[in-house]
Write an enzyme that holds these catalytic residues in place. Structure first.
Site, mmCIF file in Angstrom:
data_model
loop_
_atom_site.group_PDB
_atom_site.id
_atom_site.type_symbol
_atom_site.label_atom_id
_atom_site.label_comp_id
_atom_site.label_asym_id
_atom_site.label_seq_id
_atom_site.Cartn_x
_atom_site.Cartn_y
_atom_site.Cartn_z
ATOM 1 N N HIS A 197 -8.959 1.309 8.191
ATOM 2 C CA HIS A 197 -8.990 2.763 8.000
ATOM 3 C C HIS A 197 -10.304 3.338 8.521
ATOM 4 O O HIS A 197 -10.352 4.451 9.047
ATOM 5 C CB HIS A 197 -8.830 3.111 6.524
ATOM 6 C CG HIS A 197 -7.415 3.057 6.032
ATOM 7 N ND1 HIS A 197 -6.388 3.751 6.634
ATOM 8 C CD2 HIS A 197 -6.852 2.389 4.994
ATOM 9 C CE1 HIS A 197 -5.259 3.516 5.986
ATOM 10 N NE2 HIS A 197 -5.510 2.698 4.985
ATOM 11 N N HIS A 212 2.786 5.927 2.854
ATOM 12 C CA HIS A 212 2.962 4.485 2.733
ATOM 13 C C HIS A 212 4.374 4.062 3.110
ATOM 14 O O HIS A 212 4.608 2.909 3.467
ATOM 15 C CB HIS A 212 2.630 4.037 1.320
ATOM 16 C CG HIS A 212 1.226 4.354 0.928
ATOM 17 N ND1 HIS A 212 0.892 5.490 0.231
ATOM 18 C CD2 HIS A 212 0.070 3.701 1.172
ATOM 19 C CE1 HIS A 212 -0.412 5.522 0.047
ATOM 20 N NE2 HIS A 212 -0.938 4.458 0.615
ATOM 21 N N HIS A 231 -6.891 -4.363 6.120
ATOM 22 C CA HIS A 231 -6.195 -3.084 6.060
ATOM 23 C C HIS A 231 -7.173 -1.946 5.757
ATOM 24 O O HIS A 231 -7.221 -0.941 6.464
ATOM 25 C CB HIS A 231 -5.111 -3.134 4.981
ATOM 26 C CG HIS A 231 -4.426 -1.826 4.734
ATOM 27 N ND1 HIS A 231 -3.154 -1.557 5.184
ATOM 28 C CD2 HIS A 231 -4.835 -0.699 4.088
ATOM 29 C CE1 HIS A 231 -2.813 -0.325 4.837
ATOM 30 N NE2 HIS A 231 -3.825 0.218 4.158
ATOM 31 N N GLU A 232 -7.949 -2.134 4.692
ATOM 32 C CA GLU A 232 -8.826 -1.047 4.260
ATOM 33 C C GLU A 232 -9.932 -0.759 5.275
ATOM 34 O O GLU A 232 -10.235 0.392 5.574
ATOM 35 C CB GLU A 232 -9.427 -1.357 2.885
ATOM 36 C CG GLU A 232 -8.405 -1.602 1.790
ATOM 37 C CD GLU A 232 -7.457 -0.431 1.568
ATOM 38 O OE1 GLU A 232 -7.695 0.662 2.104
ATOM 39 O OE2 GLU A 232 -6.445 -0.623 0.868
ATOM 40 N N GLU A 274 -1.590 4.869 8.200
ATOM 41 C CA GLU A 274 -1.325 3.758 7.286
ATOM 42 C C GLU A 274 -0.780 2.544 8.042
ATOM 43 O O GLU A 274 -1.163 1.402 7.775
ATOM 44 C CB GLU A 274 -0.337 4.218 6.216
ATOM 45 C CG GLU A 274 -0.127 3.239 5.093
ATOM 46 C CD GLU A 274 -1.358 3.020 4.236
ATOM 47 O OE1 GLU A 274 -1.421 1.971 3.571
ATOM 48 O OE2 GLU A 274 -2.264 3.872 4.236
#
Length: 756
Positions: free
Chosen positions: A371, A455, A367-368, A391
């Site tokens: 980004h 989110h 996920h991170e 997101e």
């Protein structure tokens, strides 16, 4: 992926993309089709298709990629002229992607008179000498003056105030603010961009970018720049770990992935700490008490994410430049988060509550780091709908990485953060099949979505991706039960996560820009589906159906499609112009338009334009029928009300914390009293509607409150109010009175309409 901080007044545009958080195509029919399908999971069928080979990313060596960049850079002047940019505008090449069939996609940033244009990015798609463009803004880049009235010192002070309101701890402005053109708003503006560093309230570092109007000194926008998201790991189990022998000591340096390094911060919050080392190349034991265990999960997460993007999309690292990021484990004390930072080009992981629940699961890492991929491609602005899509993109690729890695210890699923148990009750952080199960996320799009924390506004896009991958209804995938609904109750057939991920990645990397919203994402994914599988293929139609399943656009029927037309209200004696929108999937077929029930004075042209001047009050049931030359036809109906409507479209500026302003409408020749259901349509452009009081003042002086500091931090007033004005004479002067009662945000009355 972090929990939002709550504010009593000002909206927060935070891009802390961390883990912890408790022109569209139109259609009127559903195409059931004859989809090719295959069993999956618990037996549910899917549409099976093979992506078009020509639309796959070309396999470029670093030298070939560099050559494309060099050629594009050499041609920026010609490209600017072709795009008809102004003489003060220049293009800067950010990246060039190439398809297997030779199509190139060149992503540009822009400058104006030498100043960076924030929100001015665009992508030029070139195939066989013909080009099309995807733009973040269609506004002409032009400002009345290039000299700032506000000094950089003043901008810096205002930026510190914004940071303090955003709950930053020990904020400091890093360097002098830079002068920019802010093009992501209603119109391009000369502005200062300040970088304020500090610490967020959960311990995450803060790099808050504050945009200040260089003429008025108002806070235009702000966003957070820190993005919050053999061995045996706590979550990954026994996995291979890339290591390098240095003398007699092994280091967690992955030579197969550009030398990615994994560090132990030893509960520190800066620097890189200590590189993980070992004497026998056997890392961790699966227990949290062994510091290497978190290092194994972290190193494996980086490797699995690198491999996913390379194996599936041919992407060579986060920025597609072959350069590795690095990872830092054991950040801070009791830090319940993980984050990606473009500044350090690194991933950082906390150890959770009591330093006993590290946030190092595979979907956290994927996920991170995703980004970072978004930042290197579309760079979706981390606020509003584009922030929700940013997101969601990380959640989407987190799921895709899990399916690609296919670990026995972390079974692939459509759940987010299910391993780390951040909520302490054994539940996932987010659910892609039905996002509202987390208690806060939205399942479907609506017009208020842009005002929701990113989110939670990511929910509809996550839901779209699940529907596109697996379809609607109850099913079991890899032992996990799902039951995904649709907005309109119509079933959606999935296409499989393999093809769904390819469509989302191509849309992100090729067609989306920094300002893409949900409607724009629909357009981008449909274009991506057309590239990969063909326009109006079963897969293409499934994409439209999945978007309709979350209330974005309509399903596409083979044959004629016409956009739904909402009920209309027009004034007697006032010019009407309503363009119907229709198309046919039958190649080369022409369209004819017919309309029945139109109010007196209106007619429809051969292009579908309804125009004229209504002459009589009343309500008509109108039906528009569109037919193509093959005989295929479709109709849509709506009501058209003709009333006596009075309009004032003169702009009236609303001063900040100033006296009330007024906009009048004078009615003559009507006689009698107004209706008990008098309608007042108000259009006010303002960046914080909760600052406002809006009243209607009748001819006899009676005041009707329309809006009293309601709506919180949402932008603008675009609303029709109904009041009982039956005690008022129709004839006379009616006044719309507006006052701004709180500091910082400003705006103006654009238009209001009275139907007494």
């Amino acid at each position: 992926m972090s929990r939002p901080r709550h504010s009593s007044h000002r909206r927060r545009y935070t891009a802390v993309l961390a883990l912890t958080t408790a022109s569209t195509l139109l259609a009127a029919g559903f195409q059931a089709g004859t989809a090719s399908a295959a069993p999956h999971g618990s037996g549910h069928a899917k549409i099976v298709a093979t992506p078009r080979a020509g639309a796959a990313p070309a396999k470029l060596s670093p030298a070939q990629h560099a050559s494309l960049l060099k050629s594009a850079t050499a041609a920026v002047g010609d490209t600017a002229r072709i795009l008809d940019l102004g003489s003060k505008e220049k293009l800067i090449v950010k990246d060039v992607a190439k398809d297997a069939d030779g199509t190139t996609h060149t992503r540009y940033e822009r400058t104006y008179a030498g100043l960076p244009v924030l929100g001015g990015d665009l992508v030029v798609h070139t195939k066989a000498g013909r080009s099309t463009v995807s733009e973040a803004t269609e506004a002409t880049i032009k400002v009345p003056a290039l000299t700032a009235r506000v000094t950089p010192a003043t901008a810096a002070r205002k930026a510190l105030t914004v940071a303090e309101r955003a709950d930053a701890t020990r904020p400091e402005v890093d360097g002098a603010p830079r002068l920019v053109i802010w093009a992501a708003g209603a119109k391009p503006t000369l502005a200062w961009e300040s970088l304020v560093e500090g610490t967020q309230d959960d311990g995450t570092p803060s790099e808050l970018h504050v945009i200040t109007d260089a003429t008025s000194g108002k806070d235009v926008f702000h966003y957070e720049g820190v993005h919050t998201g053999t061995g045996t790991g706590q979550y990954s189990g026994a996995v291979p770990v890339g290591s390098t022998l240095s003398g007699s000591t092994y280091q967690l340096v992955d030579g197969d992935r550009a030398g990615h390094r994994t560090y132990d911060l030893n509960q520190g919050t800066s620097g890189t700490g200590t590189l993980f080392t070992d004497d026998n190349d056997v890392w961790g034991d699966g227990n949290q008490s062994n510091r290497q265990t978190a290092g194994v999960d972290v190193a494996f997460g980086a490797a699995a994410t690198w491999d996913y993007y390379k194996d599936v999309f041919g992407r060579n690292g986060i920025r597609n430049d072959g350069v590795a990021a690095y990872s830092r484990a054991h950040y801070g004390n009791g830090y319940v988060n993980a984050f990606w930072s473009d500044t350090c080009f690194c991933m950082t992981y906390g150890d959770g509550s009591g330093n006993t629940h590290p946030l190092t699961a595979l979907d956290v890492a994927a996920h991170e780091m995703s980004h970072g991929v978004t930042a290197a491609t579309a760079n979706l602005t981390y606020s509003g709908e584009s922030g929700g899509l940013n997101e969601a993109t990380s959640d989407i690729f987190a799921a895709a990485v899990e399916f690609h890695a296919n670990l026995a210890a972390d079974v692939p699923d459509y759940l987010v953060g299910e391993k780390i148990d951040i909520n302490g009750n054994g539940t996932p952080l987010r659910y892609m099949d039905k996002p509202s199960k987390d208690g806060a996320s939205r399942d479907y799009w609506d017009s208020s979505l842009g005002g929701v924390d990113v989110h939670y506004s990511s929910g509809p896009a996550n839901h779209f991706f699940y529907l596109l991958s697996e379809g609607s209804g109850a099913k079991t995938v890899n032992g996990v039960s799902y039951d995904s609904p649709t907005y309109d109750g119509v079933p959606v057939t999935g296409i499989g996560i393999g093809n769904a991920q390819r469509i989302w990645y191509r849309a992100l990397s090729t067609y989306m820009t920094s300002s893409t919203n949900y409607a724009g994402a629909r357009v981008a994914t449909l274009q991506a589906a057309a590239d990969l599988f063909g326009a109006y293929s079963d897969t293409y139609l499934a994409v439209a159906a999945a978007w309709a399943g979350i209330h974005v656009g309509d399903r596409i029927a083979l044959g004629v499609n016409v956009s739904p037309i909402g009920d209309q209200t027009s004034g007697v004696g006032q010019q009407v112009s309503l363009q119907t929108s229709a198309y046919t999937t039958n190649s080369g077929a022409g369209l004819t338009y017919e309309a029945t029930g139109l109010p007196d004075g209106l007619s429809i042209s051969d292009t579908g334009l309804i125009s004229g001047v209504p002459t009589t009050t009343g309500t008509s049931a109108v039906t528009v029928t569109v037919t193509d030359s093959t005989g295929a036809a479709v109709s849509t109906g709506f009501d058209w009300r003709i009333a006596n409507i009075y309009v004032n479209g003169t702009r009236v500026d609303i001063p900040d914390v100033g006296p009330a302003v007024e906009s009048p409408i004078t009615v003559t020749g009507r006689g009698g009293n107004a209706s008990a259901t008098t309608q007042v349509y108000v259009k006010i452009v303002h960046t914080y509607r909760g600052d406002l009081t809006v009243d209607l003042v009748g001819p006899n002086g009676t005041v009707y409150s329309l809006l009293n500091h309601s709506g919180g931090s949402a932008d603008d007033v675009d609303q029709t109010f109904t009041v009982d004005a039956s005690a008022q004479p129709v004839d006379g002067t009616w006044i719309l009175r507006v006052r701004d009662t709180a500091a910082i945000d400003v705006g103006y009355i654009q238009q209001w309409r009275l139907t007494p």
